[in-house]
Scaffold this motif. Structure first.
Motif: not given
Length: 510
Positions: A146, A135, A190, A142, A144, A133, A196, A203, A277, A155
């Motif tokens: 996967y 970040v 999150f 922000t 994020v 993942i 997530l 991460l 996170l 995303s």
């Protein structure tokens, strides 16, 4: 091939940055210029979500200063991208038009999806991480993502960043209640994304705040290796730094080693993002990627030539770049590799040494870069080889893997090996240290079989007679230099296999 330069301007919410890359010898892009300006455009958004005239003026003056730097290079192309603040500004089209009139630059305003995608693309094309993942915390958003098996699965872009989260705090150093409220907010945000939760994967963090977090950690630990890319931390490390910073007085925060003064007031909110996170994901580690949005944009540009946005061989490409930089001879490397494989397989298959398939991968990797330090000085080749490989970013290798490569490729003798591994002794178990030394000694011996780089030794035949290893070396041409070096260096092999080694050089029939 002539040097070719490419530039990218990244207009972020907190900072603006100009990066110039060079491409030569047909290799990947190398950063040659990196200019940062702290514009904090986010603070120029008014109540109507429009960028004020003062903000536009700040933006344009910064772009013009970048153009002064660009004037020193013959740049093939300039890409200019803008992220959250310009994207969210309701007058962004007027901003875009004014910039083009004033500077001639065509600004590309990235969508939320594009911003997240480029971060993912940078990570998978510059690390060995196949599932994780990402970040990327900016000033105003922000992102994020996967990804599994290097493919993007999901995303999202959250409409908060380090500057906006700062609003949770009355001062740069928060109260305990403010921290609790910030963490609650972040946890809710999150956990609103099911993909997530409890993923148990790395991460991977991108951006300036992540770099500062890693730098602070390295300074506290007196970390002995250079470089930030692919630096690994854990939950307790992040919590420890958070505690350390929140215990400081406000005036002491900018003095923290590793923390940029322009990030002193936003680092604590950013760290809460990473830590929260990490806990939501139940991550197995926190890894910094120095390659981010800007690199992702360029990876997309490069992909037009190769037909895919995913580079198939991240580590191999990085090793090839090193070979190019230090003028290493591919023909010699492949020949040494061939001879090494024969010796390795015999020792493994006949139980002379306890070797595994993963050990061969280490030796093979090191054989590409063995004695790379000769490029600087032949007499101190081992020292230069170790320092260069241990302290240079190698895409696709974590820091410990990079150190292992350096220890094997630079092997000279047991004493020098112990000097090199000294500062990192607690990184390895005793058996691991022994294995690395043995693999280095093996490569040291086989490397000398092509001492004159003429590939004189064509084949090897190995047999074991009682407590002795007999190696017959079939040669074409005058093998005197190779014989001298092999006899001189065979003691390295004898010590690790605890057997005498007899070498028989013979000429091949024509």
């Amino acid at each position: 091939m002539e040097k070719q330069f490419y530039a990218i301007i990244d207009i972020g919410s907190n900072t603006m940055r100009l990066v110039i890359y060079m491409q030569e010898k047909g290799g990947r892009l190398k950063e040659v210029e990196n200019v940062k300006a702290v514009a904090r455009l986010r603070t120029y958004l008014d109540n109507n979500q429009k960028l004020s005239n003062a903000g536009i003026s700040k933006l344009i003056s910064t772009l013009k200063s970048f153009q002064d730097v660009l004037a020193a290079y013959d740049v093939n192309s300039i890409i200019c991208v803008a992220t959250a603040t310009i994207r969210q500004a309701k007058n962004n089209q007027q901003i875009k038009e004014k910039i083009e009139i004033e500077t001639g630059l065509d600004i590309r305003i990235l969508s939320e999806e594009e911003e997240a995608y480029y971060g993912y693309l940078a990570v998978v094309n510059s690390t060995s991480i196949t599932t994780g993942i990402t970040v990327d915390i900016g000033g105003g958003s922000t992102e994020v993502t996967y990804f599994e098996n290097r493919e993007l699965i999901a995303s999202h872009s959250f409409p908060f960043g380090a500057l906006t989260l700062k609003e949770f705090l009355s001062e740069s150093i928060p109260t305990e209640q403010e921290l609790v409220e910030l963490k609650q907010f972040l946890t809710e945000q999150f956990r609103s994304l099911p993909w997530l939760i409890n993923k148990d994967v790395p991460l991977v963090a991108i951006g300036g705040s992540a770099r500062n977090l890693a730098q602070i950690d390295q300074n506290i630990k007196r970390y002995p290796l250079a470089g930030l890319h692919q630096y690994k931390m854990y939950d307790t490390d992040i919590q420890s730094i958070s505690n350390y910073l929140t215990d400081l007085k406000t005036e002491d925060l900018p003095k923290v080693e590793g923390l940029s003064k322009d990030r002193a007031d936003i680092i604590i909110p950013a760290i809460q993002v990473f830590h929260t996170l990490y806990q939501v994901i139940q991550a197995d580690s926190f890894i910094l990627s120095r390659k981010g949005l800007r690199d992702g944009v360029f990876f997309e540009q490069l992909s037009k030539d190769i037909g895919t946005t995913l580079f198939p061989n991240v580590l191999e490409d990085s090793i090839q770049e090193l070979m190019n930089d230090y003028n290493l001879n591919p023909k010699q490397i492949l020949h040494v590799q061939y001879l090494t494989r024969i010796v390795f397989n015999y020792l493994k298959d006949n139980g002379v040494m306890n070797l595994m398939k993963t050990d061969w991968e280490l030796v093979k990797r090191a054989s590409y870069l063995c004695h790379l330090g000769e490029y600087i000085d032949a007499e101190s080749s081992a020292q230069h080889t170790f320092y260069l490989l241990a302290n240079r970013t190698i895409d696709g290798l974590m820091h410990k893997e990079r150190l292992m490569l350096a220890l094997i490729a630079s092997y000279k003798n047991k004493t020098v090996f112990k000097q090199f591994i000294g500062p990192y002794k607690d990184w390895f178990l005793k058996e691991e240290r022994k294995k690395l030394r043995h693999l280095g000694a093996l490569l040291k011996f086989t490397y000398c079989l092509d001492a004159t780089k003429r590939q004189i030794v064509k084949e090897l035949d190995i047999t074991k007679k009682q407590r002795k290893l007999v190696i017959t070396l079939y040669c074409s041409g005058d093998y005197t230099p190779e014989e001298y070096q092999a006899e001189k260096q065979k003691n390295h092999l004898e010590k690790i296999i605890k057997m005498d080694v007899d070498l028989h050089f013979v000429s091949m029939k024509k």
